[in-house]
Design a protein around this motif. Structure first.
Motif, PDB file in Angstrom:
ATOM      1  N   ARG A 279      -7.465  36.718 -21.050  1.00  0.00           N
ATOM      2  CA  ARG A 279      -5.401  36.260 -20.420  1.00  0.00           C
ATOM      3  C   ARG A 279      -5.443  35.343 -19.389  1.00  0.00           C
ATOM      4  O   ARG A 279      -6.058  35.079 -18.546  1.00  0.00           O
ATOM      5  N   PRO A 280      -4.403  34.478 -19.193  1.00  0.00           N
ATOM      6  CA  PRO A 280      -4.360  33.214 -18.752  1.00  0.00           C
ATOM      7  C   PRO A 280      -4.366  33.825 -17.143  1.00  0.00           C
ATOM      8  O   PRO A 280      -4.663  32.578 -16.080  1.00  0.00           O
ATOM      9  N   GLU A 281      -4.377  34.727 -16.502  1.00  0.00           N
ATOM     10  CA  GLU A 281      -4.676  34.991 -15.033  1.00  0.00           C
ATOM     11  C   GLU A 281      -5.992  34.075 -14.842  1.00  0.00           C
ATOM     12  O   GLU A 281      -6.555  33.965 -13.737  1.00  0.00           O
ATOM     13  N   GLY A 282      -7.468  35.235 -16.078  1.00  0.00           N
ATOM     14  CA  GLY A 282      -8.359  34.353 -15.644  1.00  0.00           C
ATOM     15  C   GLY A 282      -8.323  33.575 -15.604  1.00  0.00           C
ATOM     16  O   GLY A 282      -9.674  32.959 -14.773  1.00  0.00           O
ATOM     17  N   ALA A 283      -8.133  32.219 -16.486  1.00  0.00           N
ATOM     18  CA  ALA A 283      -8.394  30.243 -16.803  1.00  0.00           C
ATOM     19  C   ALA A 283      -7.632  30.167 -14.844  1.00  0.00           C
ATOM     20  O   ALA A 283      -8.253  28.834 -14.175  1.00  0.00           O
ATOM     21  N   GLN A 284      -6.652  30.972 -14.604  1.00  0.00           N
ATOM     22  CA  GLN A 284      -5.529  30.335 -12.830  1.00  0.00           C
ATOM     23  C   GLN A 284      -6.554  31.012 -12.278  1.00  0.00           C
ATOM     24  O   GLN A 284      -7.052  29.919 -10.995  1.00  0.00           O
ATOM     25  N   ALA A 285      -7.612  31.895 -12.007  1.00  0.00           N
ATOM     26  CA  ALA A 285      -8.144  32.495 -10.935  1.00  0.00           C
ATOM     27  C   ALA A 285      -9.318  31.774 -11.079  1.00  0.00           C
ATOM     28  O   ALA A 285     -10.049  30.482  -9.835  1.00  0.00           O
ATOM     29  N   VAL A 286     -10.376  30.941 -12.038  1.00  0.00           N
ATOM     30  CA  VAL A 286     -11.619  29.813 -11.827  1.00  0.00           C
ATOM     31  C   VAL A 286     -10.427  28.713 -11.436  1.00  0.00           C
ATOM     32  O   VAL A 286     -11.669  28.659 -10.928  1.00  0.00           O
ATOM     33  N   HIS A 287      -9.704  28.253 -12.045  1.00  0.00           N
ATOM     34  CA  HIS A 287      -9.078  26.482 -11.368  1.00  0.00           C
ATOM     35  C   HIS A 287      -9.114  27.235 -10.042  1.00  0.00           C
ATOM     36  O   HIS A 287      -9.468  26.303  -9.253  1.00  0.00           O
ATOM     37  N   GLU A 288      -8.371  28.318  -9.292  1.00  0.00           N
ATOM     38  CA  GLU A 288      -8.423  27.906  -8.065  1.00  0.00           C
ATOM     39  C   GLU A 288      -9.777  28.374  -7.312  1.00  0.00           C
ATOM     40  O   GLU A 288      -9.734  27.240  -6.011  1.00  0.00           O
ATOM     41  N   ARG A 289     -10.408  29.151  -8.148  1.00  0.00           N
ATOM     42  CA  ARG A 289     -11.997  28.918  -7.706  1.00  0.00           C
ATOM     43  C   ARG A 289     -13.033  27.750  -7.521  1.00  0.00           C
ATOM     44  O   ARG A 289     -13.805  27.623  -6.662  1.00  0.00           O
ATOM     45  N   ILE A 290     -12.486  25.866  -8.134  1.00  0.00           N
ATOM     46  CA  ILE A 290     -13.208  25.281  -8.417  1.00  0.00           C
ATOM     47  C   ILE A 290     -12.440  24.371  -7.978  1.00  0.00           C
ATOM     48  O   ILE A 290     -11.339  24.087  -8.743  1.00  0.00           O
TER      49      ILE A 290
END
Length: 331
Positions: A279-290
């Motif tokens: 799900r795209p929420e996962g990519a957004q969450a990773v992006h926000e942590r890096i």
């Protein structure tokens, strides 16, 4: 410069070298090298877990610029023993990648992965940060309980009719826990009353997965796996269910909490907002942590790495890195 085909992918050619690399506990990894031996070194990590490498994954890379290393992870592809889950967890895979890198004499490499391969790339960058020069993460998967449940239980209501067909392979009293049922069943020998049980489970899982994947992978043609392919899918899903049942051993601490210490190298995430597998929420969450990462949405591609939009985005990102040492920002 090598010409890119109209599909957006570079033309395929046989691997230049293959290796059988022994690793601990009796596993032997199948490793392929493609492209220019003097080119930029790139490690390609396949998905699954358990899927094995595919020629498609090396076709994102210009063979005149990259030396591409494709590794079949433990239990996957042409690594042996295929489908084995003993001594097969994420920490084993990370140590295996270190062994491969050292055996091939590679000090550093770009690491590219899709789906589970992107997850493993993130874990590897934390394991050997000094060896990673860049990260290209396609359709990243977060091994969180809610992500896994959403796939197997259709909690988002993404396809109730298709999910009902998928769930029909399990007894009614076990359909609330499809992952647990599949993991247990694929680890056990089929009964004499139902010798084809594993193949039936694999076919149902395959159909459900492709229904969610969308894009060019959607099973619209009606072509289904032959017996040999089904046997490979049984082994793939045995490994995959083994990993997912344990949340890929990346939940203590959660993967997201590990990302703040990743190396400050070019990092690009490519994801489709209509991806129903990861799900795209996962990519957004990773992006926000890096903090130093880029996130580009490649809409309409679903979870299909061969979709023209995703293939083009991968090729453009890698061409940019080969030319400039970074992933150019989108216009």
């Amino acid at each position: 410069m090598t010409l890119v085909l109209l599909s957006g992918l570079y033309s395929d050619s046989p691997p230049r070298r293959t290796h059988a690399i022994p690793v601990p506990h009796g596993h032997v990894l199948h490793v392929e090298e493609s492209g220019d031996p003097a080119g930029l070194c790139a490690l390609v990590l396949h998905g699954g877990p358990g899927s094995g490498s595919s020629p498609l994954l090396r076709r994102f890379f210009d063979p005149a610029r990259f030396r591409v290393i494709s590794v079949d992870q433990r239990g996957a592809g042409r690594s042996r023993p295929r489908g084995a889950t003993a001594h097969n967890c994420t920490s084993d895979l990370l140590e295996d990648l270190r062994i491969v890198r050292e055996q091939l004499g590679l000090p550093r490499w770009l690491v590219a992965g899709g789906s589970w391969g992107a997850t493993l790339a993130l874990a590897y960058a934390g394991f050997e940060p000094q060896a990673v020069v860049a990260l290209l993460l396609r359709s990243v998967f977060l091994p969180r309980a809610e992500e896994i449940e959403a796939f197997f239980q259709d909690t988002a209501g993404r396809g109730p009719t298709a999910w009902t067909r998928f769930a029909a392979v399990a007894p009614a009293d076990q359909r609330h826990d499809m992952l647990g049922f599949l993991a247990r069943s694929l680890q056990q020998a089929p009964s004499s009353d139902d010798p084809d049980q594993h193949r039936r489970l694999a076919l149902a899982w395959w159909r459900w997965e492709l229904t969610l994947a969308g894009g060019a992978a959607a099973p619209a043609t009606g072509i289904e796996p032959d017996r040999e392919t089904l046997d490979a899918l049984v082994d793939r899903y045995r490994v995959q269910s083994h990993y997912l049942l344990h949340r890929c051993w990346l939940d203590a601490p959660p993967l997201l909490d590990r990302l703040g210490t990743l190396p400050q190298v070019p990092t690009l995430l490519l994801h489709s907002r209509d991806d129903r597998v990861c799900r795209p929420e996962g990519a957004q969450a990773v992006h926000e942590r890096i903090a130093h990462s880029q996130l580009r949405w490649v809409d309409g591609a679903g979870h299909d790495p061969a979709h023209p939009a995703m293939a083009s985005a991968m090729v453009m990102a890698l061409d940019s890195y080969a030319l400039h040492g970074r992933f150019a920002r989108a216009c």
